[in-house]
Write a protein that holds these residues in place. Structure first.
Motif, PDB file in Angstrom:
ATOM      1  N   LEU A  65       0.831  -1.204   0.000  1.00 25.08           N
ATOM      2  CA  LEU A  65       0.000   0.000   0.000  1.00 25.08           C
ATOM      3  C   LEU A  65       0.864   1.252   0.000  1.00 25.08           C
ATOM      4  N   ARG A  66       1.962   1.233   0.727  1.00 23.40           N
ATOM      5  CA  ARG A  66       2.865   2.382   0.722  1.00 23.40           C
ATOM      6  C   ARG A  66       3.488   2.591  -0.659  1.00 23.40           C
ATOM      7  N   HIS A  67       3.741   1.497  -1.370  1.00 21.03           N
ATOM      8  CA  HIS A  67       4.230   1.621  -2.747  1.00 21.03           C
ATOM      9  C   HIS A  67       3.175   2.280  -3.626  1.00 21.03           C
ATOM     10  N   PHE A  68       1.920   1.867  -3.477  1.00 19.51           N
ATOM     11  CA  PHE A  68       0.837   2.473  -4.263  1.00 19.51           C
ATOM     12  C   PHE A  68       0.654   3.946  -3.896  1.00 19.51           C
ATOM     13  N   ILE A  69       0.824   4.271  -2.615  1.00 22.55           N
ATOM     14  CA  ILE A  69       0.724   5.676  -2.194  1.00 22.55           C
ATOM     15  C   ILE A  69       1.796   6.506  -2.884  1.00 22.55           C
ATOM     16  N   ARG A  70       3.012   5.987  -2.931  1.00 27.44           N
ATOM     17  CA  ARG A  70       4.095   6.710  -3.622  1.00 27.44           C
ATOM     18  C   ARG A  70       3.801   6.857  -5.108  1.00 27.44           C
ATOM     19  N   ARG A  71       3.106   5.916  -5.673  1.00 25.88           N
ATOM     20  CA  ARG A  71       2.741   5.990  -7.094  1.00 25.88           C
ATOM     21  C   ARG A  71       1.519   6.881  -7.326  1.00 25.88           C
ATOM     22  N   ASP A  72       0.861   7.347  -6.262  1.00 21.82           N
ATOM     23  CA  ASP A  72      -0.324   8.198  -6.357  1.00 21.82           C
ATOM     24  C   ASP A  72      -1.478   7.471  -7.050  1.00 21.82           C
ATOM     25  N   ILE A  73      -1.682   6.213  -6.653  1.00 20.23           N
ATOM     26  CA  ILE A  73      -2.732   5.373  -7.230  1.00 20.23           C
ATOM     27  C   ILE A  73      -4.037   5.589  -6.468  1.00 20.23           C
ATOM     28  N   PRO A  74      -5.175   5.764  -7.144  1.00 20.64           N
ATOM     29  CA  PRO A  74      -6.457   5.852  -6.444  1.00 20.64           C
ATOM     30  C   PRO A  74      -6.760   4.564  -5.675  1.00 20.64           C
ATOM     31  N   MET A  75      -7.063   4.711  -4.402  1.00 16.92           N
ATOM     32  CA  MET A  75      -7.353   3.553  -3.554  1.00 16.92           C
ATOM     33  C   MET A  75      -8.583   3.816  -2.706  1.00 16.92           C
ATOM     34  N   ILE A  76      -9.332   2.734  -2.471  1.00 23.27           N
ATOM     35  CA  ILE A  76     -10.503   2.801  -1.611  1.00 23.27           C
ATOM     36  C   ILE A  76     -10.468   1.599  -0.682  1.00 23.27           C
ATOM     37  N   GLY A  77     -10.532   1.854   0.645  1.00 19.92           N
ATOM     38  CA  GLY A  77     -10.451   0.794   1.631  1.00 19.92           C
ATOM     39  C   GLY A  77     -11.768   0.613   2.357  1.00 19.92           C
ATOM     40  N   HIS A  78     -12.171  -0.652   2.539  1.00 21.95           N
ATOM     41  CA  HIS A  78     -13.423  -1.010   3.197  1.00 21.95           C
ATOM     42  C   HIS A  78     -13.109  -1.674   4.543  1.00 21.95           C
ATOM     43  N   CYS A  79     -13.488  -1.052   5.644  1.00 21.82           N
ATOM     44  CA  CYS A  79     -13.341  -1.589   7.000  1.00 21.82           C
ATOM     45  C   CYS A  79     -11.881  -1.971   7.275  1.00 21.82           C
ATOM     46  N   LEU A  80     -11.528  -3.257   7.299  1.00 26.56           N
ATOM     47  CA  LEU A  80     -10.123  -3.614   7.472  1.00 26.56           C
ATOM     48  C   LEU A  80      -9.263  -2.907   6.428  1.00 26.56           C
ATOM     49  N   GLY A  81      -9.781  -2.788   5.201  1.00 24.53           N
ATOM     50  CA  GLY A  81      -9.033  -2.095   4.156  1.00 24.53           C
ATOM     51  C   GLY A  81      -8.770  -0.639   4.496  1.00 24.53           C
ATOM     52  N   GLY A  82      -9.750   0.031   5.098  1.00 26.50           N
ATOM     53  CA  GLY A  82      -9.546   1.409   5.537  1.00 26.50           C
ATOM     54  C   GLY A  82      -8.536   1.486   6.663  1.00 26.50           C
ATOM     55  N   GLN A  83      -8.575   0.502   7.558  1.00 29.56           N
ATOM     56  CA  GLN A  83      -7.624   0.466   8.670  1.00 29.56           C
ATOM     57  C   GLN A  83      -6.207   0.208   8.168  1.00 29.56           C
ATOM     58  N   LEU A  84      -6.067  -0.645   7.156  1.00 25.16           N
ATOM     59  CA  LEU A  84      -4.753  -0.896   6.556  1.00 25.16           C
ATOM     60  C   LEU A  84      -4.199   0.371   5.909  1.00 25.16           C
ATOM     61  N   LEU A  85      -5.067   1.136   5.242  1.00 28.09           N
ATOM     62  CA  LEU A  85      -4.616   2.396   4.661  1.00 28.09           C
ATOM     63  C   LEU A  85      -4.172   3.368   5.755  1.00 28.09           C
ATOM     64  N   ALA A  86      -4.941   3.433   6.837  1.00 27.61           N
ATOM     65  CA  ALA A  86      -4.553   4.311   7.941  1.00 27.61           C
ATOM     66  C   ALA A  86      -3.193   3.915   8.490  1.00 27.61           C
ATOM     67  N   LYS A  87      -2.984   2.624   8.700  1.00 25.77           N
ATOM     68  CA  LYS A  87      -1.705   2.129   9.217  1.00 25.77           C
ATOM     69  C   LYS A  87      -0.575   2.442   8.232  1.00 25.77           C
ATOM     70  N   ALA A  88      -0.826   2.253   6.939  1.00 21.82           N
ATOM     71  CA  ALA A  88       0.195   2.537   5.933  1.00 21.82           C
ATOM     72  C   ALA A  88       0.571   4.009   5.926  1.00 21.82           C
ATOM     73  N   LEU A  89      -0.370   4.872   6.323  1.00 21.29           N
ATOM     74  CA  LEU A  89      -0.126   6.315   6.364  1.00 21.29           C
ATOM     75  C   LEU A  89       0.385   6.781   7.727  1.00 21.29           C
ATOM     76  N   GLY A  90       0.661   5.845   8.620  1.00 23.44           N
ATOM     77  CA  GLY A  90       1.279   6.188   9.891  1.00 23.44           C
ATOM     78  C   GLY A  90       0.335   6.418  11.050  1.00 23.44           C
ATOM     79  N   ALA A  91      -0.952   6.134  10.882  1.00 25.27           N
ATOM     80  CA  ALA A  91      -1.923   6.371  11.958  1.00 25.27           C
ATOM     81  C   ALA A  91      -2.081   5.136  12.836  1.00 25.27           C
TER      82      ALA A  91
END
Length: 236
Positions: A73-99
């Motif tokens: 996910l951090r690789h995709f963030i660096r690539r500026d890829i559109p992402m949408i996270g659902h529940c655990l997916g949203g939590q994984l995005l938060a964790k990848a962003l340092g939260a």
């Protein structure tokens, strides 16, 4: 491989209505089971849009594949890829962003009202929605907001229901992808987790009442999210 990647983590948390939307648009997509190691050999420079689905595990569980997914996910963030996270997916995005992602003192389960944050009045992810609407919930963890994120939605039991980070990432705590079949499956196989004495949970009867109309309204909520996600990915 395709330009649309969907990451799943267990067989009973599939893409749901998102898969139907993509099929209706005749868009090919790749589904990978991250927990089975299917992401390990995947070309992370390939996808133009990524969706991350739910699961019963916590992002804080000591599972090797969770660290691998967060790195992806951090690789995709660096690539500026559109992402949408659902529940655990949203939590994984938060964790990848340092939260921080942490346990709540209760589970939020059922059809819960979400309210738009005042600062999100003109956010394009919410352009199709009124100030208050309903989304299906089933979670015991929640995320803090990452640095630089904008809170979009709150519920009575969970103040951080959704955030955006930049213009291409949407993290959701709820489950807009639900279908009637999937909801009935959860309420059958996971009924032992329901506790009507908790004010944060609805009863099974309440959740199933008028189900076709509730799911139809939820589908409209989801389709607006997915439409914007795809526009970001494939804008010319």
């Amino acid at each position: 491989m395709t330009d649309i990647l969907i990451l799943t983590h267990v067989d009973f948390c599939p893409a749901g209505h998102l898969a139907r939307v993509l099929d209706q648009r005749q868009l090919d997509f790749t589904v990978l089971r991250v927990d089975l190691g299917e992401l390990d050999s995947y070309d992370l420079d390939r996808p133009r849009a990524v969706a991350i689905m739910g699961g019963p595990m916590s992002v804080n569980d000591p599972l090797p594949w969770i660290a691998s997914e967060i790195a992806a996910l951090r690789h995709f963030i660096r690539r500026d890829i559109p992402m949408i996270g659902h529940c655990l997916g949203g939590q994984l995005l938060a964790k990848a962003l340092g939260a921080r992602v942490h346990r709540m003192p209760y589970r939020e389960i059922g059809w819960q009202p979400l309210r738009r944050a005042s600062q999100a009045a003109n956010n394009p992810w919410l352009a199709h929605l009124p100030d208050e609407f309903t989304v299906y919930q089933w979670h015991g963890d929640t995320f803090d907001l990452p640095a630089g994120a904008e809170r979009l939605l709150s519920s009575p039991w969970c103040p951080n229901q959704a955030f955006t980070w930049g213009d291409k990432i949407l993290a959701l705590q709820g489950h807009p992808e639900m279908t009637e079949e999937l909801l009935r499956l959860w309420l059958t196989d996971w009924a032992h987790l329901l506790d009507e004495t908790q004010s944060s949970q609805q009863s099974k009867t309440q959740m199933l009442s008028d189900l076709p109309a509730k799911v139809a309204a939820l589908n409209q909520v989801a389709e607006g999210f997915y439409r914007h996600w795809l526009q970001l990915a494939f804008a010319r």
